[in-house]
Design a protein around this motif. Structure first.
Motif, mmCIF file in Angstrom:
data_model
loop_
_atom_site.group_PDB
_atom_site.id
_atom_site.type_symbol
_atom_site.label_atom_id
_atom_site.label_comp_id
_atom_site.label_asym_id
_atom_site.label_seq_id
_atom_site.Cartn_x
_atom_site.Cartn_y
_atom_site.Cartn_z
ATOM 1 N N THR A 117 -73.674 -51.122 -15.643
ATOM 2 C CA THR A 117 -74.931 -51.543 -16.518
ATOM 3 C C THR A 117 -76.413 -52.622 -16.467
ATOM 4 O OG1 THR A 117 -73.875 -53.213 -17.534
ATOM 5 C CG2 THR A 117 -73.352 -50.900 -18.780
ATOM 6 N N ILE A 118 -77.612 -51.985 -16.678
ATOM 7 C CA ILE A 118 -78.482 -52.484 -16.361
ATOM 8 C C ILE A 118 -78.489 -54.222 -16.926
ATOM 9 C CG2 ILE A 118 -80.528 -53.386 -17.219
ATOM 10 C CD1 ILE A 118 -81.272 -50.742 -16.639
ATOM 11 N N GLY A 119 -78.458 -54.937 -15.620
ATOM 12 C CA GLY A 119 -78.068 -56.143 -14.990
ATOM 13 C C GLY A 119 -77.968 -56.774 -13.957
ATOM 14 N N CYS A 120 -78.394 -57.726 -13.311
ATOM 15 C CA CYS A 120 -77.946 -58.030 -12.035
ATOM 16 C C CYS A 120 -76.545 -58.514 -12.268
ATOM 17 C CB CYS A 120 -78.696 -59.134 -11.347
ATOM 18 S SG CYS A 120 -80.665 -58.714 -10.856
ATOM 19 N N ARG A 121 -75.475 -58.399 -10.986
ATOM 20 C CA ARG A 121 -74.402 -58.061 -10.749
ATOM 21 C C ARG A 121 -74.163 -59.485 -9.951
ATOM 22 N NH1 ARG A 121 -75.373 -53.541 -11.926
ATOM 23 N NH2 ARG A 121 -76.090 -52.829 -10.192
ATOM 24 N N VAL A 143 -81.607 -52.158 -11.549
ATOM 25 C CA VAL A 143 -82.936 -52.613 -12.875
ATOM 26 C C VAL A 143 -83.962 -51.531 -13.567
ATOM 27 C CG1 VAL A 143 -83.564 -52.922 -9.884
ATOM 28 C CG2 VAL A 143 -84.361 -51.139 -10.840
ATOM 29 N N ASP A 144 -84.148 -52.005 -14.254
ATOM 30 C CA ASP A 144 -84.130 -51.370 -15.647
ATOM 31 C C ASP A 144 -86.247 -51.046 -15.788
ATOM 32 O OD1 ASP A 144 -85.332 -50.958 -18.024
ATOM 33 O OD2 ASP A 144 -85.152 -52.566 -18.883
ATOM 34 N N TRP A 145 -86.666 -50.135 -15.565
ATOM 35 C CA TRP A 145 -87.960 -49.287 -15.908
ATOM 36 C C TRP A 145 -88.392 -49.402 -17.168
ATOM 37 C CZ3 TRP A 145 -90.122 -50.497 -11.415
ATOM 38 C CH2 TRP A 145 -89.693 -50.020 -10.304
ATOM 39 N N ASP A 146 -88.063 -49.537 -18.189
ATOM 40 C CA ASP A 146 -88.170 -49.227 -19.609
ATOM 41 C C ASP A 146 -88.087 -49.802 -19.990
ATOM 42 O OD1 ASP A 146 -88.002 -45.523 -18.955
ATOM 43 O OD2 ASP A 146 -86.109 -46.416 -18.816
ATOM 44 N N GLY A 147 -87.939 -51.074 -19.670
ATOM 45 C CA GLY A 147 -87.583 -52.578 -20.826
ATOM 46 C C GLY A 147 -86.608 -52.713 -21.459
ATOM 47 N N ARG A 148 -85.630 -52.088 -21.356
ATOM 48 C CA ARG A 148 -84.206 -52.059 -22.403
ATOM 49 C C ARG A 148 -84.236 -53.492 -22.918
ATOM 50 N NH1 ARG A 148 -80.535 -47.935 -19.773
ATOM 51 N NH2 ARG A 148 -81.926 -47.814 -18.211
ATOM 52 N N ALA A 149 -84.083 -53.838 -21.013
ATOM 53 C CA ALA A 149 -82.873 -55.081 -21.127
ATOM 54 C C ALA A 149 -84.076 -56.613 -21.782
ATOM 55 C CB ALA A 149 -82.931 -55.888 -19.842
ATOM 56 N N ASP A 150 -83.757 -57.617 -21.917
ATOM 57 C CA ASP A 150 -84.023 -58.260 -22.492
ATOM 58 C C ASP A 150 -84.152 -59.425 -21.679
ATOM 59 O OD1 ASP A 150 -83.460 -57.666 -25.345
ATOM 60 O OD2 ASP A 150 -81.416 -58.316 -25.556
ATOM 61 N N ASP A 151 -83.420 -59.669 -20.466
ATOM 62 C CA ASP A 151 -83.353 -60.239 -19.639
ATOM 63 C C ASP A 151 -84.772 -59.703 -18.846
ATOM 64 O OD1 ASP A 151 -84.171 -62.520 -17.769
ATOM 65 O OD2 ASP A 151 -81.943 -62.735 -17.392
ATOM 66 N N ASN A 152 -86.648 -60.992 -17.960
ATOM 67 C CA ASN A 152 -87.208 -60.257 -17.805
ATOM 68 C C ASN A 152 -86.903 -60.475 -15.711
ATOM 69 O OD1 ASN A 152 -88.761 -59.490 -19.582
ATOM 70 N ND2 ASN A 152 -90.063 -61.557 -19.428
ATOM 71 N N ALA A 153 -85.037 -61.021 -15.156
ATOM 72 C CA ALA A 153 -84.736 -61.111 -14.382
ATOM 73 C C ALA A 153 -85.090 -59.511 -13.334
ATOM 74 C CB ALA A 153 -83.836 -61.522 -14.824
ATOM 75 N N TYR A 154 -84.645 -58.190 -13.730
ATOM 76 C CA TYR A 154 -84.352 -56.584 -13.506
ATOM 77 C C TYR A 154 -85.325 -55.990 -14.841
ATOM 78 C CZ TYR A 154 -80.830 -57.802 -16.766
ATOM 79 O OH TYR A 154 -80.121 -58.865 -17.991
ATOM 80 N N ASN A 155 -86.297 -56.323 -15.586
ATOM 81 C CA ASN A 155 -87.376 -55.687 -15.594
ATOM 82 C C ASN A 155 -88.646 -55.638 -15.676
ATOM 83 O OD1 ASN A 155 -89.045 -54.389 -18.342
ATOM 84 N ND2 ASN A 155 -88.607 -55.902 -19.687
ATOM 85 N N LEU A 156 -88.290 -54.561 -14.983
ATOM 86 C CA LEU A 156 -89.676 -54.074 -14.004
ATOM 87 C C LEU A 156 -90.702 -53.506 -14.702
ATOM 88 C CD1 LEU A 156 -88.206 -53.180 -10.473
ATOM 89 C CD2 LEU A 156 -88.791 -55.508 -10.867
#
Length: 198
Positions: A117-121, A143-156
């Protein structure tokens, strides 16, 4: 086929695609090639390709095992590539077209969600620096192209300037939307850049 059989088949296909990603990562050297119409078979035979060209090999591997693919055409702001090209960032095109693949498994999954799922492993966030390209990052960070993640670490999502939706394949996307650089520019730059390791 029952739901449990579908899930079992999907799980096997995911394992094959994860293995294919690892082989491509290890055997096809990352370079700064520009020609998006390069066939996946040619990239594989040459042993080097851009992030996009290596993703095209993964898509081909998926179709070879019966997994349908599609691409999402995203227009990415050049600032996304500033960390990778700190000295020439302002010389980059304003926007760069990215064909981000998805795979039809138990549901449509993006390239980075083949591994979870979305997030770094593992490790830190994707920084677009050094030898880790988006292709490598897909195996480590969804990586997240849609802003679904809360953490900017992988929100592109902050780099996405336009979303042109889905195309049956990358050839259709680039045929309809065009490549980032015009053909004469690619003819001059590609032979040079494809020999520079990312």
């Amino acid at each position: 086929m029952s739901r449990s059989q579908d899930l079992a088949q999907s799980s096997e296909q995911v394992a094959v695609l994860q293995a294919a990603h690892t082989i491509i990562r290890d055997e096809v050297r990352a370079v700064y090639a520009l020609e998006e119409s390069t066939p996946a078979s040619r990239t594989l035979a040459r042993g080097f390709g851009s992030c996009s060209q290596r993703l095209a090999i993964l898509e081909s591997a998926a179709r070879a095992i019966g997994v349908a693919t599609r691409v999402r055409a995203l227009l990415i702001d050049r600032s996304f590539w500033y960390p990778r090209f700190p000295h020439i960032g302002l010389a980059l095109p304003d926007r760069i077209l990215l064909a981000w693949p998805e795979f039809s498994l138990d549901e449509w999954r993006s390239a980075s969600e083949l591994f979870g799922t979305i997030g770094c492993r593992g490790g830190g966030s994707f920084t677009n620096r050094g030898s880790e390209t988006l292709f490598e990052a897909a195996g480590r960070c969804a990586v997240d192209w849609d802003g679904r993640a809360d953490d900017n670490a992988y929100n592109l999502s902050q780099f996405v300037r336009a979303d042109y939706g889905y195309f049956a394949n990358r050839d259709d996307a680039f045929r309809e939307l065009g490549q980032t650089l015009c053909a004469p520019s690619r003819a001059i730059a590609d032979p040079i850049l494809r020999h520079i390791t990312a």
